[in-house]
Design an enzyme around this catalytic site. Structure first.
Site, PDB file in Angstrom:
ATOM      1  N   ARG A   1       0.820  -1.215   0.000  1.00 61.28           N
ATOM      2  CA  ARG A   1       0.000   0.000   0.000  1.00 61.28           C
ATOM      3  C   ARG A   1       0.852   1.263   0.000  1.00 61.28           C
ATOM      4  O   ARG A   1       0.336   2.345  -0.245  1.00 61.28           O
ATOM      5  CB  ARG A   1      -0.919   0.012   1.228  1.00 61.28           C
TER       6      ARG A   1
ATOM      7  N   TRP B   1       1.892   6.215   6.165  1.00 62.36           N
ATOM      8  CA  TRP B   1       2.273   7.025   5.007  1.00 62.36           C
ATOM      9  C   TRP B   1       2.043   8.468   5.462  1.00 62.36           C
ATOM     10  O   TRP B   1       0.905   8.899   5.653  1.00 62.36           O
ATOM     11  CB  TRP B   1       1.389   6.659   3.826  1.00 62.36           C
TER      12      TRP B   1
ATOM     13  N   GLY C   1      -6.228   7.295   7.891  1.00 64.12           N
ATOM     14  CA  GLY C   1      -7.147   8.377   7.517  1.00 64.12           C
ATOM     15  C   GLY C   1      -6.577   9.718   7.952  1.00 64.12           C
ATOM     16  O   GLY C   1      -5.383   9.831   8.265  1.00 64.12           O
TER      17      GLY C   1
ATOM     18  N   GLU D   1       6.715   6.690 -12.720  1.00 67.91           N
ATOM     19  CA  GLU D   1       6.444   6.320 -11.329  1.00 67.91           C
ATOM     20  C   GLU D   1       7.436   5.304 -10.776  1.00 67.91           C
ATOM     21  O   GLU D   1       7.706   5.326  -9.578  1.00 67.91           O
ATOM     22  CB  GLU D   1       4.992   5.864 -11.121  1.00 67.91           C
TER      23      GLU D   1
ATOM     24  N   LYS E   1      -0.359   2.434  -2.888  1.00 66.06           N
ATOM     25  CA  LYS E   1      -1.209   1.634  -3.754  1.00 66.06           C
ATOM     26  C   LYS E   1      -2.652   2.113  -3.714  1.00 66.06           C
ATOM     27  O   LYS E   1      -3.345   2.138  -4.707  1.00 66.06           O
ATOM     28  CB  LYS E   1      -1.126   0.159  -3.324  1.00 66.06           C
TER      29      LYS E   1
HETATM   30  C1  F6R Z   1      -0.471   4.028 -11.361  1.00 66.37           C
HETATM   31  C2  F6R Z   1      -1.457   3.768 -10.345  1.00 66.37           C
HETATM   32  C3  F6R Z   1      -2.313   4.893  -9.894  1.00 66.37           C
HETATM   33  C4  F6R Z   1      -3.750   4.400  -9.667  1.00 66.37           C
HETATM   34  C5  F6R Z   1      -4.605   5.523  -9.069  1.00 66.37           C
HETATM   35  C6  F6R Z   1      -6.059   5.110  -8.941  1.00 66.37           C
HETATM   36  O1  F6R Z   1       0.224   2.868 -11.709  1.00 66.37           O
HETATM   37  O2  F6R Z   1      -1.572   2.677  -9.870  1.00 66.37           O
HETATM   38  O3  F6R Z   1      -2.278   5.947 -10.787  1.00 66.37           O
HETATM   39  O4  F6R Z   1      -4.261   3.985 -10.899  1.00 66.37           O
HETATM   40  O5  F6R Z   1      -4.109   5.862  -7.806  1.00 66.37           O
HETATM   41  O6  F6R Z   1      -6.199   3.978  -8.143  1.00 66.37           O
HETATM   42  P1  F6R Z   1      -7.531   3.125  -8.155  1.00 66.37           P
HETATM   43  O7  F6R Z   1      -7.650   2.517  -9.500  1.00 66.37           O
HETATM   44  O8  F6R Z   1      -7.322   2.111  -7.075  1.00 66.37           O
HETATM   45  O9  F6R Z   1      -8.653   4.060  -7.862  1.00 66.37           O
END
Ligand code: F6R
Length: 616
Positions: free
Chosen positions: A27, A75, A102, A495, A611
């Site tokens: 994450r 984080w 959060g 990235e 993540k």
């Molecule tokens: C790039 C990546 C991010 C996610 C973005 C949205 O490789 O993983 O740009 O695509 O944070 O995440 P989701 O799809 O989980 O809403």
């Protein structure tokens, strides 16, 4: 972003807490910690900035003893990533320990109020007010009841939270609550478990319970879990679901990194997604919960997403507009949330695309669309995720856990899921016949083998990666859907390899970015055999004329491109142009991975990234 784990039961808590945190590493985090309480009521914690591996070493020498405990990967949002700011955080008496995922938006007012009442603080975090509030409640109105004290404290909070709380006065009790941040709990023969996502729980159970916002769960050492809602009524039948993948799916299984594994899993992900989707009457999408008439009435679609999922949205727009002839807007969730002038029709449908189903910006945008009277449909990978639960219907892509921070298999699976939706709409609104839908579906069925073919050509990506050695910048180009492939390829490269990558529709290059090009400058051009091929070839010529080194993604047999470009990443012929983005991107995923590895970076855990982006 932050991860939370908790356990109470018959075993020592620390080993599972540490293992659980390890599975949450994907994450993204910068510090970690655990706290356990022994049966005699002694709290013992270890925390540090850095990796879970460092925490493990410290825990091995500190040997925290206790069968009930909480753990956290942080984080940083409020306060630097230091030992001091790592969770768990304690109250002033050192009896109560809290982990939090959060953001507490009103922490400054609360902190001032608590300081005026004599509390002192040991960190810069927003979280630390929580154990102090629980202490106030335990010493006052909620005396003798930890769960009630947690509820009282949560009532004072504004923002989002998933909390795990232990207290020296209640040695075998773990209390959890949430608002806006995910949290699941599970009961087993060894005790009860809590976690911010199912990943750590997959090793101990296949069945998990979901908490609703403001629910408070009391987990006890005998494995029992008591849940109360906001009004303090017992929740007799909490919603629950079965984890639909095996714990081994979250392991590396012979690959050197999760990104390699997930890139390699794309053909099987598409096979799973397509299985059983073509029925007698067209595409089976019962999850939509919309009748044929309701589907036919849709006159506008708004796709909301972030990052890689946003790029899926751009390709989905082409498919929906081409096949179903319904106009589509694609909006960045973070932008949409602050666009006060957005217009919807009476029959606008909102489609959110989110791998994790927990992206805070996407969730807020979906709630806003619902507030505007729209049906909200989600394409997501995570069963029981907030996006899926809050939507009117959810299509699960079933890609299996995606652990590498850079999204790969979810990109292609979400794309194909959006194609299924486009066909379903096209049949419902009469823009396609059943025979046409069937033809498209059978073409989709060729995708897994086409993907396997591209995967077998990974040596081309490895060779091309050398062109990026010692470079600081690059340009990605493509037209129409291939422009989206360029955006996604550039996102992947920047990235994980920290190399600047600018992505543009090829035709726009001459309006600015062309000035970047000088001798040896790397350009990636996505130029498959399609109706804009020759236009992109002209743009490649313009780059070459200025000394660029061009890595092209081209279709087998394209002699023109082969002669011009220094490197070619070959893709096989595709039966439909809209299948091309799902296979050409695989080369760019592999290219990014090889460049990052050449530079010595951890491709699974790129710096600063998380993540699941659960804060706005
Ligand atoms: C790039 C990546 C991010 C996610 C973005 C949205 O490789 O993983 O740009 O695509 O944070 O995440 P989701 O799809 O989980 O809403």
């Amino acid at each position: 972003m932050c991860g939370v784990v908790g356990y109470t039961g018959i075993n020592q808590a620390a080993p599972w807490l540490l293992d659980g945190l390890q599975t949450l590493e994907y994450r993204g985090y910068d510090s970690a910690g655990i706290q356990v309480v022994s049966p005699s009521g002694n709290l013992h914690g270890v925390k540090c900035a850095g990796r879970v591996a460092t925490l493990r070493e410290r825990a091995a020498s500190a040997n925290p003893v206790g069968t009930c405990g909480i753990g956290h990967t942080r984080w940083a949002t409020h306060g630097a990533p230091t030992d001091r700011n790592a969770h768990p955080h304690l109250d002033g008496t050192g009896r109560i320990a809290v982990v939090h995922n959060g953001i507490i938006e009103n922490f400054q007012e609360l902190r001032r109020e608590l300081m005026a009442a004599g509390h002192t603080f040991a960190s810069d975090t927003d979280t630390e007010v929580i154990p102090h509030l629980i202490q106030e409640a335990l010493d006052g109105p909620a005396k003798g009841d930890l769960a009630l004290a947690v509820r009282n404290a949560a009532d004072r909070l504004e923002g989002s939270w998933a909390l795990g709380v232990i207290c020296a006065d209640f040695p075998g009790t773990l209390v959890c609550t949430r608002n806006g941040s995910p949290l699941v709990v599970a009961t087993t023969e060894d005790g009860a478990y809590a976690a911010s996502d199912v990943m750590p729980l997959a090793s101990v159970t296949s069945h998990v319970l979901q908490l609703n916002d403001y629910d408070v769960a009391t987990l006890r050492a005998d494995g029992s879990i008591e849940i109360r809602d906001r009004n303090w009524r017992p929740v007799e039948s909490p919603s629950s679901f079965d984890i639909d993948w095996d714990a081994s799916a979250a392991k590396m299984g012979g690959y050197s990194d999760f990104m390699a594994k997930e890139i390699g899993e794309q053909p099987e992900a598409i096979e799973r997604l397509l299985a059983g989707r073509l029925g007698e009457h067209g595409i089976e999408l019962d999850e939509l919960s919309l009748s044929r008439e309701e589907l036919a009435a849709i006159d506008k679609i708004v796709i909301i997403a972030c990052g890689t999922s946003y790029h899926v949205g751009l390709v989905a727009k082409t498919a929906i507009e081409r096949w179903a002839k319904v106009p589509v807007d694609v909006e960045y969730a973070s932008e949409f949330n602050y666009n006060e002038d957005y217009l919807v029709t009476d029959h606008t449908m909102c489609l959110v695309i989110t791998q994790s189903g927990e992206t805070a910006d996407t969730l807020s945008a979906a709630r806003r669309m619902r507030g505007m009277g729209c049906n909200v449909f989600a394409i997501t990978n995570v069963l029981g995720s907030t996006a899926a639960r809050e939507a009117d219907g959810a299509l699960y892509i079933q890609a299996g856990p995606e652990i590498a921070v850079a999204s790969t298999k979810a990109y292609t699976a979400q794309m194909v899921a959006s194609y299924l939706l486009a066909l379903r709409l096209a049949l419902a609104n009469g823009k396609m016949t059943l025979a046409e839908v069937q033809k498209h579906f059978h073409e989709f069925e060729q995708l897994p083998d086409l993907m396997r073919e591209v995967l077998s050509r990974r040596w081309q990506d490895k060779q091309a990666a050398a062109r990026f050695r010692d470079k600081t910048s690059s340009l990605f180009l493509g037209r129409n859907v291939s422009a989206t492939t360029a955006y996604e390829g550039a996102l992947k490269l920047k990235e994980i390899s920290y190399l600047h990558a600018e992505a543009y529709p090829s035709g726009e290059m001459k309006h600015g970015p062309i000035s970047l090009i000088e001798s040896g400058f790397p350009v990636v051009a996505v130029v498959p055999a399609d109706h804009v091929h020759d236009k992109t070839v002209s743009n490649i010529q313009e780059c070459l004329a200025r000394g660029a080194v061009v890595v092209a993604v081209a279709t087998d047999g394209d002699e023109k491109v082969a002669k011009m470009c220094q490197e070619v990443l070959w893709i096989p012929q595709c039966p439909d142009q809209l299948l091309v983005p799902a296979i050409s991107v695989i080369h760019l995923q592999m290219l990014a991975r090889y460049v990052a590895r050449d530079r010595g970076y951890d491709v699974d855990k790129p710096r600063n990234l998380a993540k699941s982006v659960t804060v706005e």
